[in-house]
Design a protein around this motif. Structure first.
Motif, PDB file in Angstrom:
ATOM      1  N   TRP A 142      20.543  62.459 -21.471  1.00 38.96           N
ATOM      2  CA  TRP A 142      20.884  63.992 -21.282  1.00 38.96           C
ATOM      3  C   TRP A 142      20.815  65.313 -22.578  1.00 38.96           C
ATOM      4  CZ3 TRP A 142      20.511  62.922 -16.299  1.00 38.96           C
ATOM      5  CH2 TRP A 142      22.002  62.218 -15.950  1.00 38.96           C
ATOM      6  N   GLU A 143      21.220  64.533 -23.675  1.00 41.42           N
ATOM      7  CA  GLU A 143      20.294  65.044 -24.813  1.00 41.42           C
ATOM      8  C   GLU A 143      19.305  64.910 -25.399  1.00 41.42           C
ATOM      9  OE1 GLU A 143      22.817  63.506 -27.650  1.00 41.42           O
ATOM     10  OE2 GLU A 143      24.803  64.567 -27.175  1.00 41.42           O
ATOM     11  N   SER A 146      17.250  67.575 -22.415  1.00 38.31           N
ATOM     12  CA  SER A 146      17.556  69.599 -23.293  1.00 38.31           C
ATOM     13  C   SER A 146      16.747  69.769 -24.162  1.00 38.31           C
ATOM     14  CB  SER A 146      18.801  69.858 -23.332  1.00 38.31           C
ATOM     15  OG  SER A 146      19.013  68.855 -24.391  1.00 38.31           O
ATOM     16  N   SER A 152      11.873  66.043 -19.602  1.00 39.55           N
ATOM     17  CA  SER A 152      12.794  66.857 -18.541  1.00 39.55           C
ATOM     18  C   SER A 152      12.571  66.853 -17.455  1.00 39.55           C
ATOM     19  CB  SER A 152      13.424  67.825 -19.353  1.00 39.55           C
ATOM     20  OG  SER A 152      14.448  68.502 -18.168  1.00 39.55           O
ATOM     21  N   HIS A 214      19.858  73.929 -18.695  1.00 40.80           N
ATOM     22  CA  HIS A 214      17.858  74.088 -19.374  1.00 40.80           C
ATOM     23  C   HIS A 214      18.258  73.401 -18.067  1.00 40.80           C
ATOM     24  CE1 HIS A 214      19.771  69.347 -19.655  1.00 40.80           C
ATOM     25  NE2 HIS A 214      18.723  69.154 -19.904  1.00 40.80           N
TER      26      HIS A 214
END
Length: 343
Positions: A142-143, A146, A152, A214
């Motif tokens: 997830w980091e 972003s 993404s 995001h």
């Protein structure tokens, strides 16, 4: 002379499939990027190898070998009399603009960012709660998403393609699950594809797409779906019902309980429900999707910290742990099932 058993001979043949197990994905990724199936379709459904090579700007000799492999795997058919290739039901699954195309999902799984953690699987297995993805990239999935807009987008496009197929299957096989719902919040709904598909099929529903800032910021806007940014561990927007698809398998049991608690709090106690679209692994039983379900469980192990595909017993643990009074599990004849949890 050694006399080999039938089982031994079978094993010696079969092991070669695992030695080159990466090949089908790699060649299929190549076919998607070259848009081979689309080129065949645009030529009226049948095309010679020279014309196909010209259409996809590929070396004729290289394309010939690629098509030989993909034809062997059932993706194309070669008419021996006309020497022309045509699509098959399998190749139509990867048409670029197909309504239910698997192409974006495969490109997501075959991206460098998603493949690299597979080389760290043994490290993940050695450490309880370790992350192969983090070992490969230095941060969790997830980091990473972003901080890397291109990846993404690949991820969101892949999940959107899954959402289109999944919602279509739900509508065909269990559409009544959305009956009587005035407002619905899709928790972790990505770019809103699932909610748009639901609202299109059920225009009486007011749809809310809920995801991280995001993700929501890059979602296409329209009048049919409201986009809300937030953290599902802290709050879920209120609605008549909540829908959560292919999200809970990314998280540990404890985290799932927290997410489901927020979902339960977001719906009316007397009339609300939480609709969960997830895999259910029935141990000791096998069907046509068993191999895919177990493979996806391995992918979840590789790409998340503590996520997993759950058995009936494990679903019982997290649903009751989140305080739901009752739930039902519906097998809709897909890779996933529909769980309806009631406050």
């Amino acid at each position: 002379m050694e006399v080999k058993s039938i089982k031994q001979e079978k094993a010696e043949v079969e092991i070669w499939q695992y030695v080159f197990g990466f090949t089908p994905m790699a060649v299929l990724k190549c076919a998607i990027q070259l848009e081979i199936a689309d080129a065949v379709e645009s030529h009226g459904g049948a095309v010679s190898q020279p014309d196909l090579a010209s259409a996809v700007a590929c070396s004729p000799s290289a394309l010939g070998r690629i098509m030989r492999y993909l034809t062997h795997r059932g993706f194309f058919e070669l008419n021996q009399s006309t020497n022309q290739y045509s699509n098959t039901p399998l190749s139509r699954q990867i048409l670029k603009n197909g309504a239910k195309s698997f192409a974006p999902f495969l490109l997501m799984e075959a991206s460098q960012a998603m493949l690299a953690p597979w080389h760290k699987l043994s490290e993940r297995a050695a450490l309880e709660g370790g992350s192969a993805f983090e070992a490969a990239h230095g941060e969790d999935i997830w980091e990473f998403g972003s901080q890397n807009p291109a990846q993404s987008k690949i991820f969101n496009d892949g999940m959107a393609s899954h959402a289109r197929r999944a919602v279509s299957e739900i509508m065909e096989r269990y559409g009544e699950v959305f009956g009587g719902i005035g407002s619905l919040v899709d928790v972790g709904g990505g770019d809103g594809t699932a909610m748009r598909c639901i609202v299109e099929a059920c225009p009486w529903i007011r749809g809310i797409n809920f995801d991280l800032p995001h993700v929501v910021s890059a979602a296409p806007r329209g009048q049919d779906v409201e986009h809300v940014a937030g953290d599902m561990f802290k709050h879920v927007p209120r609605a008549d019902a909540a829908f959560i698809m292919w999200v809970l398998h990314d998280w540990s049991d404890e985290e799932c309980v927290k997410i489901l608690e927020k979902c339960r709090e977001a719906v009316p106690k007397e009339t609300g429900k939480v609709i969960i679209a997830e895999l259910v692994i029935v141990e000791g039983e096998e069907d046509k999707y068993t191999d895919a379900r177990l493979a996806l469980d391995m992918a979840i192990m590789v790409h998340t910290h503590k996520g997993k595909e759950r058995t009936n017993e494990e679903w019982d643990l997290v649903i009751k742990g989140a305080g739901f009074s009752s739930y039902t599990v519906k097998d809709i004849g897909s890779i996933f099932s529909i769980i309806e949890a009631y406050p």
